[in-house]
Write a protein that holds these residues in place. Structure first.
Motif, PDB file in Angstrom:
ATOM      1  N   PHE A   1       0.632  -1.226   0.057  1.00 20.12           N
ATOM      2  CA  PHE A   1       0.108   0.051  -0.011  1.00 20.12           C
ATOM      3  C   PHE A   1       0.706   1.315  -0.139  1.00 20.12           C
ATOM      4  O   PHE A   1       0.636   2.351  -0.744  1.00 20.12           O
ATOM      5  CB  PHE A   1      -0.841   0.131   1.187  1.00 20.12           C
ATOM      6  CG  PHE A   1      -1.821   1.198   1.356  1.00 20.12           C
ATOM      7  CD1 PHE A   1      -2.996   1.206   0.424  1.00 20.12           C
ATOM      8  CD2 PHE A   1      -1.613   2.450   2.076  1.00 20.12           C
ATOM      9  CE1 PHE A   1      -3.948   2.314   0.533  1.00 20.12           C
ATOM     10  CE2 PHE A   1      -2.477   3.227   2.131  1.00 20.12           C
ATOM     11  CZ  PHE A   1      -3.399   3.435   1.392  1.00 20.12           C
ATOM     12  N   SER A   2       2.021   1.269   0.598  1.00 17.77           N
ATOM     13  CA  SER A   2       2.870   2.393   0.928  1.00 17.77           C
ATOM     14  C   SER A   2       3.708   2.619  -0.381  1.00 17.77           C
ATOM     15  O   SER A   2       3.600   3.705  -0.911  1.00 17.77           O
ATOM     16  CB  SER A   2       3.708   2.270   2.113  1.00 17.77           C
ATOM     17  OG  SER A   2       4.598   3.310   1.987  1.00 17.77           O
ATOM     18  N   TYR A   3       3.937   1.714  -1.088  1.00 17.20           N
ATOM     19  CA  TYR A   3       4.810   1.537  -2.290  1.00 17.20           C
ATOM     20  C   TYR A   3       4.009   2.082  -3.328  1.00 17.20           C
ATOM     21  O   TYR A   3       4.243   2.769  -4.173  1.00 17.20           O
ATOM     22  CB  TYR A   3       5.393   0.312  -2.678  1.00 17.20           C
ATOM     23  CG  TYR A   3       6.291   0.258  -3.911  1.00 17.20           C
ATOM     24  CD1 TYR A   3       7.441   0.645  -3.912  1.00 17.20           C
ATOM     25  CD2 TYR A   3       5.553  -0.258  -5.097  1.00 17.20           C
ATOM     26  CE1 TYR A   3       8.109   0.508  -5.217  1.00 17.20           C
ATOM     27  CE2 TYR A   3       6.176  -0.197  -6.332  1.00 17.20           C
ATOM     28  CZ  TYR A   3       7.562   0.099  -6.384  1.00 17.20           C
ATOM     29  OH  TYR A   3       8.078   0.083  -7.547  1.00 17.20           O
ATOM     30  N   ILE A   4       2.775   1.338  -3.509  1.00 17.18           N
ATOM     31  CA  ILE A   4       1.837   1.820  -4.716  1.00 17.18           C
ATOM     32  C   ILE A   4       1.231   2.897  -4.543  1.00 17.18           C
ATOM     33  O   ILE A   4       1.197   3.942  -5.594  1.00 17.18           O
ATOM     34  CB  ILE A   4       0.685   0.505  -4.988  1.00 17.18           C
ATOM     35  CG1 ILE A   4       1.610  -0.606  -5.215  1.00 17.18           C
ATOM     36  CG2 ILE A   4      -0.123   1.015  -5.930  1.00 17.18           C
ATOM     37  CD1 ILE A   4       0.492  -1.949  -5.291  1.00 17.18           C
ATOM     38  N   SER A   5       1.101   3.439  -3.313  1.00 17.68           N
ATOM     39  CA  SER A   5       0.513   4.921  -3.070  1.00 17.68           C
ATOM     40  C   SER A   5       1.447   5.868  -3.549  1.00 17.68           C
ATOM     41  O   SER A   5       1.110   6.917  -3.989  1.00 17.68           O
ATOM     42  CB  SER A   5       0.050   5.296  -1.611  1.00 17.68           C
ATOM     43  OG  SER A   5      -1.014   4.185  -1.253  1.00 17.68           O
ATOM     44  N   GLU A   6       2.556   5.659  -3.124  1.00 24.72           N
ATOM     45  CA  GLU A   6       3.795   6.806  -3.375  1.00 24.72           C
ATOM     46  C   GLU A   6       4.031   6.751  -4.909  1.00 24.72           C
ATOM     47  O   GLU A   6       4.027   7.759  -5.424  1.00 24.72           O
ATOM     48  CB  GLU A   6       5.132   6.457  -2.658  1.00 24.72           C
ATOM     49  CG  GLU A   6       4.939   6.386  -1.284  1.00 24.72           C
ATOM     50  CD  GLU A   6       4.707   7.862  -0.612  1.00 24.72           C
ATOM     51  OE1 GLU A   6       4.920   8.948  -1.587  1.00 24.72           O
ATOM     52  OE2 GLU A   6       4.112   8.035   0.547  1.00 24.72           O
ATOM     53  N   SER A   7       3.983   5.423  -5.558  1.00 24.16           N
ATOM     54  CA  SER A   7       4.106   5.424  -6.808  1.00 24.16           C
ATOM     55  C   SER A   7       3.154   6.214  -7.859  1.00 24.16           C
ATOM     56  O   SER A   7       3.427   6.751  -8.711  1.00 24.16           O
ATOM     57  CB  SER A   7       4.270   3.971  -7.389  1.00 24.16           C
ATOM     58  OG  SER A   7       5.202   3.142  -6.722  1.00 24.16           O
ATOM     59  N   LEU A   8       1.811   5.972  -7.325  1.00 23.03           N
ATOM     60  CA  LEU A   8       0.865   6.485  -8.152  1.00 23.03           C
ATOM     61  C   LEU A   8       0.389   8.046  -7.502  1.00 23.03           C
ATOM     62  O   LEU A   8      -0.622   8.428  -8.070  1.00 23.03           O
ATOM     63  CB  LEU A   8      -0.631   5.392  -8.056  1.00 23.03           C
ATOM     64  CG  LEU A   8       0.053   4.024  -8.463  1.00 23.03           C
ATOM     65  CD1 LEU A   8      -1.464   3.340  -8.709  1.00 23.03           C
ATOM     66  CD2 LEU A   8       0.571   4.227  -9.965  1.00 23.03           C
TER      67      LEU A   8
END
Length: 466
Positions: free
Chosen positions: A56-63
């Protein structure tokens, strides 16, 4: 004693608390579901929680979930949030099934956890938004503001304030030192007074925010305003005209004790560079594996179509204008890589029969996935031009070389909007550069995903592709 005025640039904010609340709600959602179905918490669930939070942290930052969302995009943000949570849980469910750990977890708990996480994450945002709206309608948290400078930037700011009362701003008017007769392009009746009067309103506490919308040519006047308000409690926010239009990536930094503002700087830096690079590596490896039969078939067709190498490696400009070798399937009887390169035109005799097909369908670009894997290119970015074309157009198109502030891409925002292929007129190149710079200024990994998706429908062919 009065504290110094806050000196800010519009849009600077922190979303650290938002991240903490989101992750906390995901954990709370699981605990509620487990409690409701009397499932004990164990180390297995601890591992899956850690996995979901990490994703969640990775994808949220990525998007770009936690970027500063523009007004009117709340529903877009909610859809993105729901999509991110769905992606996270799909990855976890797939991994548990693939590695045969699914039987360790209750399907009811896992499904309920996903649904409740989406509901809670969206609900608290809706609640906060509604509370703010109600408070502002009742007159709470309403701030009086003044705008210094009846300029296009100031009018744009004023229009946004009028269109979005949820901001809680009450604009008392514009303040400008110019005589009304000198203002021809805007309505001088909007001016409530001169700049000194705005400063007096600020010092007397009659307004809470002062927006300075003067052009950067008025540097001394801006400095005077800041100095005069240095002993007040007013928030001073600067929206200079060049920041609104020409900044590649507005970011405040410092060198020692000296503050700096980036003017031409890549938006893909720090952790964002890691996100984009990891996306490129994973996508390029998957693509190479998936299209390997096509690569072999096209290689054989090119080899048999005419004498010459299968692959054509042409010098292009990469990140920061450094030369790179871009791989393509050879589509012509020549392999031009000199100081002067003639673009392919309709009916070009140099193009082979096989070459004509692979150019129309963009199959000639497929070897560039190896460029992406090796780090010379990205899946999405401005298309790299031949060095000769760069040297020609950098003298003709304003900000042309800023295309090279990010890695060049196999596909790009200009391409999916129809600006690919031959640029036989200057206006075609200008439009391509316009879209490229728009992409660079507003980059998010979510935009990359969108462009990749659009490429399947719009990016492989084009009316100017020969």
């Amino acid at each position: 004693m009065d504290r110094p005025s806050k000196f800010q640039f519009v849009g600077s904010n922190s979303s650290f608390l938002l991240r903490i609340i989101d992750m906390s709600l995901v954990v709370i959602a699981l605990l509620i579901i487990m409690q409701g179905y009397h499932v004990p918490f164990s180390k297995d669930y601890l591992l899956v929680v850690a996995g979901v939070l990490l994703l969640f942290s990775y994808i949220s930052e990525s998007l770009g979930l936690y970027r500063s969302w523009r007004l009117g995009k709340f529903t877009h943000m909610c859809r993105l949030l729901a999509a991110i949570v769905t992606i996270c849980f799909l990855i976890i469910f797939t991994a548990l099934f693939f590695f045969k750990y699914a039987e360790l977890y209750s399907r009811v708990v896992m499904t309920g956890w996903y649904v409740l996480s989406v509901v809670m994450l969206l609900s608290w945002r809706l609640c906060v938004r509604e509370i703010k709206r109600i408070r502002r309608i009742k007159g709470f948290s309403v701030e009086k503001i003044a705008i210094v400078g009846l300029t296009e930037t100031g009018m744009s700011l004023y229009s946004e304030i009028l269109a979005h009362d949820e901001l809680g701003f009450d604009c008392v008017g514009f303040f400008d030192d110019r005589e009304p007769s000198r203002i021809t392009d805007l309505d001088p009746k909007l001016i409530e007074g001169n700049i000194n009067q705005a400063i007096e309103l600020a010092k007397n506490g009659d307004i809470q925010k002062l927006y300075v919308c003067l052009p950067m040519l008025a540097e001394q006047r801006i400095a005077d305003i800041i100095q005069q308000l240095g002993d007040s409690t007013i928030d001073v926010l600067i929206t200079p005209d060049f920041l609104m239009k020409n900044l590649m990536h507005a970011r405040i930094g410092n060198v020692g004790e000296v503050d700096t503002i980036s003017v031409f700087e890549s938006p893909v830096n720090g952790t964002k560079r890691f996100y984009k690079r990891s996306f490129d590596i994973v996508f390029s490896i998957c693509a190479i594996i998936a299209i390997s039969p096509v690569l072999i078939a096209v290689s054989i067709a090119v080899y048999m179509s005419s004498p010459g190498p299968v692959l054509f490696k042409q010098d292009r400009y990469g990140l920061d204008g450094r030369k790179i070798k871009v791989w393509k399937f050879r589509s012509m009887t020549v392999t031009e890589n000199a100081d002067k390169v003639t673009q392919a035109r309709k009916g070009d005799a140099r193009i082979t029969n096989v070459g004509a097909f692979i150019r129309r369908t963009s199959l000639d670009e497929l070897p560039q996935f190896f460029n992406v894997l090796f780090g010379d290119m990205s899946v999405v970015g401005p298309r790299p031009h031949a060095v000769a074309h760069n040297e020609e157009y950098r003298k003709l198109v304003t900000y042309y070389m800023l295309r090279h502030k990010v890695l060049p891409g196999i596909t790009g925002w200009a391409q999916v909007n129809g600006w690919r292929g031959e640029t036989d007129t200057l206006d075609k190149m200008e439009k391509r550069v316009e879209y490229d710079l728009d992409y660079i200024r507003n980059w998010t990994l979510w935009w990359d995903v969108k462009i990749v998706f659009l490429t399947f429908f719009k990016g492989f062919v084009g009316k100017n592709v020969y």
